[in-house]
Motif scaffolding. Sequence first.
Motif, PDB file in Angstrom:
ATOM      1  N   SER A  95      54.661  62.028   6.458  1.00 17.88           N
ATOM      2  CA  SER A  95      54.917  61.178   7.628  1.00 17.88           C
ATOM      3  C   SER A  95      53.623  60.621   8.216  1.00 17.88           C
ATOM      4  O   SER A  95      53.551  59.440   8.588  1.00 17.88           O
ATOM      5  CB  SER A  95      55.702  61.953   8.688  1.00 17.88           C
ATOM      6  OG  SER A  95      54.987  63.100   9.104  1.00 17.88           O
ATOM      7  N   LEU A  98      52.374  57.945   5.919  1.00 15.76           N
ATOM      8  CA  LEU A  98      53.190  56.731   6.056  1.00 15.76           C
ATOM      9  C   LEU A  98      52.707  55.893   7.234  1.00 15.76           C
ATOM     10  O   LEU A  98      52.524  54.672   7.115  1.00 15.76           O
ATOM     11  CB  LEU A  98      54.656  57.124   6.240  1.00 15.76           C
ATOM     12  CG  LEU A  98      55.617  56.007   6.642  1.00 15.76           C
ATOM     13  CD1 LEU A  98      55.751  54.995   5.512  1.00 15.76           C
ATOM     14  CD2 LEU A  98      56.986  56.583   7.018  1.00 15.76           C
ATOM     15  N   HIS A  99      52.522  56.526   8.374  1.00 16.81           N
ATOM     16  CA  HIS A  99      52.093  55.794   9.561  1.00 16.81           C
ATOM     17  C   HIS A  99      50.701  55.203   9.358  1.00 16.81           C
ATOM     18  O   HIS A  99      50.452  54.029   9.708  1.00 16.81           O
ATOM     19  CB  HIS A  99      52.103  56.730  10.770  1.00 16.81           C
ATOM     20  CG  HIS A  99      51.977  56.009  12.073  1.00 16.81           C
ATOM     21  ND1 HIS A  99      51.763  56.668  13.272  1.00 16.81           N
ATOM     22  CD2 HIS A  99      52.024  54.689  12.392  1.00 16.81           C
ATOM     23  CE1 HIS A  99      51.688  55.782  14.244  1.00 16.81           C
ATOM     24  NE2 HIS A  99      51.843  54.581  13.749  1.00 16.81           N
ATOM     25  N   SER A 102      50.815  52.253   6.941  1.00 11.78           N
ATOM     26  CA  SER A 102      51.437  51.083   7.572  1.00 11.78           C
ATOM     27  C   SER A 102      50.439  50.366   8.477  1.00 11.78           C
ATOM     28  O   SER A 102      50.345  49.131   8.461  1.00 11.78           O
ATOM     29  CB  SER A 102      52.656  51.517   8.392  1.00 11.78           C
ATOM     30  OG  SER A 102      53.606  52.167   7.584  1.00 11.78           O
ATOM     31  N   LEU A 134      56.876  51.725   1.491  1.00 10.96           N
ATOM     32  CA  LEU A 134      56.691  52.302   2.820  1.00 10.96           C
ATOM     33  C   LEU A 134      57.981  52.243   3.641  1.00 10.96           C
ATOM     34  O   LEU A 134      58.360  53.230   4.284  1.00 10.96           O
ATOM     35  CB  LEU A 134      55.569  51.557   3.554  1.00 10.96           C
ATOM     36  CG  LEU A 134      54.143  52.105   3.362  1.00 10.96           C
ATOM     37  CD1 LEU A 134      53.724  52.083   1.902  1.00 10.96           C
ATOM     38  CD2 LEU A 134      53.129  51.307   4.199  1.00 10.96           C
ATOM     39  N   ALA A 138      60.435  55.530   4.919  1.00  5.98           N
ATOM     40  CA  ALA A 138      60.820  55.695   6.329  1.00  5.98           C
ATOM     41  C   ALA A 138      62.338  55.681   6.481  1.00  5.98           C
ATOM     42  O   ALA A 138      62.917  56.517   7.190  1.00  5.98           O
ATOM     43  CB  ALA A 138      60.186  54.585   7.168  1.00  5.98           C
ATOM     44  N   THR A 156      57.645  59.198  14.215  1.00  6.15           N
ATOM     45  CA  THR A 156      56.631  58.636  13.314  1.00  6.15           C
ATOM     46  C   THR A 156      57.229  57.565  12.423  1.00  6.15           C
ATOM     47  O   THR A 156      56.619  56.507  12.201  1.00  6.15           O
ATOM     48  CB  THR A 156      56.011  59.756  12.461  1.00  6.15           C
ATOM     49  OG1 THR A 156      55.414  60.733  13.314  1.00  6.15           O
ATOM     50  CG2 THR A 156      54.954  59.200  11.524  1.00  6.15           C
ATOM     51  N   CYS A 157      58.427  57.804  11.891  1.00  3.93           N
ATOM     52  CA  CYS A 157      59.078  56.820  11.021  1.00  3.93           C
ATOM     53  C   CYS A 157      59.400  55.537  11.775  1.00  3.93           C
ATOM     54  O   CYS A 157      59.224  54.434  11.248  1.00  3.93           O
ATOM     55  CB  CYS A 157      60.347  57.412  10.413  1.00  3.93           C
ATOM     56  SG  CYS A 157      60.051  58.692   9.189  1.00  3.93           S
ATOM     57  N   LYS A 159      57.842  54.382  14.390  1.00  2.36           N
ATOM     58  CA  LYS A 159      56.570  53.689  14.614  1.00  2.36           C
ATOM     59  C   LYS A 159      56.136  52.946  13.357  1.00  2.36           C
ATOM     60  O   LYS A 159      55.631  51.807  13.424  1.00  2.36           O
ATOM     61  CB  LYS A 159      55.484  54.691  15.030  1.00  2.36           C
ATOM     62  CG  LYS A 159      55.640  55.241  16.436  1.00  2.36           C
ATOM     63  CD  LYS A 159      54.526  56.228  16.760  1.00  2.36           C
ATOM     64  CE  LYS A 159      54.640  56.753  18.185  1.00  2.36           C
ATOM     65  NZ  LYS A 159      53.573  57.733  18.507  1.00  2.36           N
ATOM     66  N   SER A 160      56.342  53.565  12.209  1.00  2.00           N
ATOM     67  CA  SER A 160      55.963  52.931  10.942  1.00  2.00           C
ATOM     68  C   SER A 160      56.828  51.707  10.671  1.00  2.00           C
ATOM     69  O   SER A 160      56.321  50.659  10.243  1.00  2.00           O
ATOM     70  CB  SER A 160      56.093  53.942   9.798  1.00  2.00           C
ATOM     71  OG  SER A 160      55.275  55.064  10.027  1.00  2.00           O
ATOM     72  N   THR A 163      55.719  48.942  12.871  1.00  2.00           N
ATOM     73  CA  THR A 163      54.449  48.397  12.370  1.00  2.00           C
ATOM     74  C   THR A 163      54.688  47.478  11.179  1.00  2.00           C
ATOM     75  O   THR A 163      54.098  46.389  11.087  1.00  2.00           O
ATOM     76  CB  THR A 163      53.501  49.541  11.971  1.00  2.00           C
ATOM     77  OG1 THR A 163      53.271  50.390  13.102  1.00  2.00           O
ATOM     78  CG2 THR A 163      52.176  49.002  11.475  1.00  2.00           C
TER      79      THR A 163
END
Length: 593
Positions: A95, A98-99, A102, A134, A138, A156-157, A159-160, A163
Motif C-alpha cells: 500500500s 502504491l501511494h 502514484s 496501479l 488499488a 491509502t488506496c 489517496k492513490s 492521485t
Amino acid sequence: MAGAMEKLAVLRAWAEVYIEAVSREQKKPTPSGTESLLDLVNPELRSLARLWIAILRDHALLSLSQEHQLPAEGGTFFTAETRDAVKSHYRSVWSACLHAASLYLKQEGFGIRLNTDSLGSIAELSETDRFHLLLGVAMEALCSRTSAQSDDTIITCLKSVYTLLTSKRESVVSPAISREILAVLHRLMLTRDNSNIRTLSINVLEQLVNTCRDSTTCCDDVTPGSSFVFSCLEVCLSIIVRHIPAINSNLVTSSVYQTSSLKYTNQQEMKQAVCAVLNVIEQLPSLCSQNGRTSVMPILLYLVISIIKEVSPANNTDADVSPAVTKALRTFAILCKPDSFNGEEEKHTSQSLQLVLSALVYLLEAYKEPRGLQPLVLLYAVAILSHSCPAEVLACERIREQVVSTVTSIWEKAGTSKVRKAFIQMCQTLFQHPDSIVSHCYIRSLGPLLCSHLLHATSHQPLDLQEISMAVTAVEVLVSLTPAEHSVSTVALLCSLFSTYLLNTVNYDSATPQAKQLFTVGLEAIKTLASNHPQQFKVVTSSSPPLRSAIEQAFLLHQSNEAAAQKKAAEASKQKQQAKPAIQLKMNFGNFT
C-alpha cells in the motif's frame, strides 16, 4: 528469503519517507536555497519508482487464486517456491509503495524511463500498463470480498486512486472503469463508518465527474447498469442519506437506524459533504443527453430541495443561514436555468417549465410545514431564483400570489432586523428583474410594504439605520423603472416620503438622536433623487411650495451644521497646537524616580 524481506522493508521505508516529503511540500513549500526532506529522496527516485512498481506487480501476481499459474521465474523478490511464505510480507508493504509510485508518476509522467538496477531485468511497462497496474491494485483492495482491509489501507488506496485520476490521464479512464470506481465508492459509503474514508470517497467522486466533464464524448442516457450519471447519483444519495438520514423516511423509522451511529453525524463534516455533493449535482445535467436530462432533472431537483428542507433550521429561528443551505439554494438556481434542461437551448420547453413551477411551489409549501423552512432561507431562495428562473415562472399568477402571500406573512411576523433586511434585498432583486412584466407585478404587490415601513420609521425602536438605508435604496430604483409618463408622480411620492424625515432650525435642537439620524438619511435620499432625476424633481418642487420650502430649510440647516462642525474642528486643532510646549526635551525622564 531473508534478503527479500529486508529489501521489501527498506523499500517500504523509502516509500513512507517520500510520501511524507511530498505532503510537507504541499502543505508548506520549502524556501529556495533550503534543503528539504524531498531533496534527500530525489536522487534515488527513478530507481525507487521502478522497484515500487515491481513490488506492485509481484503483489498482483500473489493476489491471484491458486488456479492461476505464476511465471516460472517467480517475481522480482520471490520465487515459485517462496510464493506462500512471502505473501504476508507483501501485504504489509504494497500500500505504501502504491501511494508513493502514484505520486511520483503523476509528477514525472507515466512515460518516464526508469533506471535499471542490479536485481535483474524487469520488462518495461507502457504508460497505459503502468496506470492500469496501479489502479488495478488499488481497486482490488477496495472491492475485494475475500480480504478485509484495514481502514488505513483503504485510505491509502483512495489517496492513490485520487492521485491517479488527477494525473492528466483522462483518456485511460474509460466509462467502464469510471463506473467500477463509482460502484466501489458506493460500497464504501455503505459499509465503512470512517470520516476520512467518506471524505476521500467524495474527493474521488468529484474528480471522476471533472474527468468525465472534460471528455468530449460524454452524452449519457441515464440507463441503469451502463450509466455514469446513474452511478454518480447512487453515490450522491448514499452520501446524503449518511449525513441527512431524514431524507429517507423509511430509514428514520427503522429499528436499525434508532440504534445506529447514523443518528449522530458531525455537523462540520456534514456541511462539507453536502456542499461537495451539490457541486457534483450541478454538473450532472451537462453530462447527459437530452433524454437523459429529461429523466434525471426531477431527481436532482427533489434531492436539492430535500437538502434545503432538512439542513435549514426550524422556521421559528433567526439563525444565520448555513453555508450548506446557501450552496443548495445556488445549486437549485443553477438547475432551474434552461441549459440544465435543454443543453445549449436558451429557452425552456413546456415540460421543463412545468417542472420548475412544481419545484418552486414545493419549496414555498415547505415553509408552511410544522417544521418548515427558516424565513431567511425562503427570502434568500426567492432572491436567488429571480436571477435564474424563467420569467414565465415568476410571472405565473399562481406563483406570484403564493410568493407575495408567503413573503408578506414573513414581513409582518419579522421579529429581527436580519429578516427585514433579507426581505428588502429580495424586493430590490425582484424590482430590478430584467423582464418588466415580472418587475411590475412585484412592485405593485411589495412596493407599498416598503413605503409604509419608511413612512413609520420614526416610530421604530431601536432604529436600524442600515435597514432604513437599504429600504430607501430599494424604493429609489422605482423611478427608473416607472414609465416616463408616470415618473413625475413617482418622484413626488418619494419626495413626500423622504421629507417626513426632514428637520429645520426650529425643531432640530429639540429632536431626538433617532430623528437626527433619519434627517441625514432623508436629506441624502432627496439629494440622490435631485441628482438622478433633475427634470422630474424640478417639476415636483415647483408644483408644491410647502415641499420646496421644507427641502430648502433642510439644506440650509445641513450647511449650517457642516459649517459649525468645521469651525469646531478648526478650534480644537488650534487648541491642540497651542497646548504643545515651546521647548521639547529629547530624552524622556518619565521613568526616573
